[in-house]
Design an enzyme around this catalytic site. Structure first.
Site, short mmCIF file in Angstrom:
data_model
loop_
_atom_site.label_atom_id
_atom_site.label_comp_id
_atom_site.label_asym_id
_atom_site.label_seq_id
_atom_site.Cartn_x
_atom_site.Cartn_y
_atom_site.Cartn_z
N ASN A 340 4.00 6.65 -1.92
CA ASN A 340 3.38 5.35 -2.18
C ASN A 340 2.91 5.28 -3.64
O ASN A 340 1.73 5.06 -3.94
CB ASN A 340 2.20 5.11 -1.22
CG ASN A 340 1.94 3.64 -0.97
OD1 ASN A 340 2.52 2.79 -1.64
ND2 ASN A 340 1.07 3.34 -0.04
N HIS A 371 -6.82 0.54 3.37
CA HIS A 371 -5.92 0.68 4.51
C HIS A 371 -6.46 0.01 5.76
O HIS A 371 -5.69 -0.49 6.58
CB HIS A 371 -5.64 2.16 4.80
CG HIS A 371 -4.59 2.76 3.93
ND1 HIS A 371 -4.87 3.36 2.72
CD2 HIS A 371 -3.23 2.83 4.07
CE1 HIS A 371 -3.75 3.79 2.17
NE2 HIS A 371 -2.74 3.48 2.97
#
Length: 485
Positions: A340, A371
């Site tokens: 990521n 998140h």
């Protein structure tokens, strides 16, 4: 007589069906976006269409994809975008990044909380929070870079901040295009505002080509790199990832590692081995989504990063992962830097580089908050802080003893690879499990061994503090490393 199992509650069934529909819509939108991207590059190239037309097309198609994929939930995207456009135009420059950050992260967190009442634990779905997370990254990135460009002196900035600083507020069309364009509205990735504007205006590739002396390489004029080869290569990776997802992921569920029968009959080392297998099986869905998103941007002509020392064109400016470096990582830091990538770059730019104290801890906490609010995320990132600090202490105190010969260095790399891979598996398991009870059960079955070893390392090995200048130099080195990959 066997009892007939009771059917799942209607709400669970409805949520599961909705999750499947969202995943189908996600894939359909991305494939359609891929076709639209090729058309956009060929028929709406900067030589055929003005910047305003390219901005408008990218924005309208992005809005259409969002509505098609997420229905009325897409209104959350538009509300957040317009709220922060107001902040960007009304807030004072010294505070614009703070207000934008608080509003964007606050709205995202409220939406994460609402998801608890929409989706249940364990149902992994591509819902509206994914695009909202990407838009949050873009909003805060632009706000920080606008603050750097107007509110700070050049000598106060790092080389990277100076290069990416935005000198004037964008127009509404430019703002909407940057946040809602069809190439990144569904799965990202986050890109820098100046890079995106250069792409729309047709300067993106030319700027990167000027960094190389092409006359020395036998060219009498600047070459015209095509993304077709890179797109085909990434689509092949996408196809392989999809096949692995359909064949492996479903057959090796993470939940099995806390099954009572499995725990009773399987020794500790075998459980570690299976943990590695199920973690590997969970990766293909991320490889699929991120590589396809990268291919969509490349197909539109966006993502050119220049040429390497051999003159080979690279289309990895927006790449979100480096699979080879992930699977061969010999340190926790190397693994994180190649997984990521664009999110790691965002965390570095808006948090790590600007944190007045405890930058590592604050960056991990922001990552967990971004998140969502599932407890498993916080177990993962708090464990990650501990393991990162321990790994840094080991590397700083021990690595130089193994650099004197090739065999020693090879042995060091093999051991650190194995430890890194198992440490990552140990750390990310709660991220998949989400809830508190299975996470505690998992760590108990693992005897909290990584937590204990990390604490012992931090107690026994000296920690070398980093000065601000050293940290800034390391930040620049890390940026160069990511760009080279």
């Amino acid at each position: 007589n066997r009892e007939t199992p009771s059917p799942p509650p209607p709400r669970i069934t409805a949520v599961f069906c909705f999750a499947c529909l969202l995943q189908i819509n996600f894939v359909a939108c991305q494939l359609f976006a891929l076709l639209a991207a090729f058309w956009f590059r060929i028929y709406l190239s900067p030589s055929h269409a003005s910047s305003a037309v390219r901005h408008a097309f990218a924005t309208l198609f992005g809005i259409y994809f969002a509505v098609f994929c997420f229905g009325w939930y897409s209104i959350h995207l538009f509300v957040l975008v317009m709220m922060n456009y107001g902040i960007m135009n009304m807030a004072s420059i010294p505070n614009i990044h703070r207000y934008s950050f608080v509003v964007a992260m606050g709205y995202l967190t409220l939406c994460h909380i609402s998801r608890i009442y929409i989706f249940h634990y364990g149902i992994l779905t591509t819902d509206f929070s994914g695009p909202l997370m990407i838009i949050t990254q873009k909003i805060t990135t632009l706000a920080c870079q606008l603050h750097d460009g107007i509110g700070r002196q050049a000598e106060e900035l790092t080389a990277e901040q100076n290069r990416l600083a935005v000198k004037s507020r964008p127009s509404l069309l430019e703002y909407l295009s940057y946040l809602l364009n069809f190439m990144s509205i569904i799965a990202g990735p986050c890109s820098n505002y100046k890079d995106y504007i250069a792409f729309i205006e047709g300067r993106h590739v030319h700027m990167k080509l000027l960094e190389v002396n092409w006359k020395q390489k036998g060219y009498d004029r600047l070459p015209d790199p095509s993304p077709t080869g890179a797109v085909v290569y990434k689509l092949c990776i996408t196809l392989v990832s999809l096949i692995l997802f359909l064949t492996l992921t479903k057959n090796f569920p993470m939940e099995y590692i806390i099954d009572n029968e499995f725990l009773d009959k399987t020794p500790f080392l075998s459980r570690l081995g299976y943990l590695y297998v199920v973690t590997q099986a969970a990766k293909p869905k991320y490889y699929f989504a991120w590589t396809l998103a990268d291919a969509v941007n490349n197909a539109a002509g966006y993502g050119f990063s220049g040429a390497d020392e051999r003159g080979t064109f690279r289309w990895d400016l927006l790449s979100n992962l480096n699979i080879w470096n992930i699977e061969t990582a010999t340190s926790f830091k190397m693994y994180i830097e190649n997984w990521n990538i664009q999110t790691a770059a965002w965390l570095k730019r808006v948090c790590y580089d600007r944190a007045p104290w405890y930058p590592t801890a604050l960056t991990f906490i922001l990552s967990a908050l971004w998140h969502g609010i599932y407890p498993g995320y916080y177990f993962t990132f708090l464990t990650g802080i501990l393991i990162t600090l321990a790994a840094r202490a080991i590397r700083n105190n021990c690595r130089h003893y193994f650099l004197s010969s090739v065999p020693l260095k090879t042995a060091y790399d093999v051991v650190t690879w194995a430890v890194t891979q198992l440490a990552v598996c140990y750390t990310v398991a709660p991220f998949v499990m989400l809830a508190v009870e299975p996470t505690i059960k998992f760590y108990k079955s693992m005897y909290f061994h990584m937590h204990i070893l990390s604490i012992l390392v931090l107690l026994l090995l000296p920690i070398r503090p980093q000065t601000h200048s050293v940290r800034r130099a390391q930040n620049q080195a890390m940026l160069n490393s990511v760009k080279s990959k």
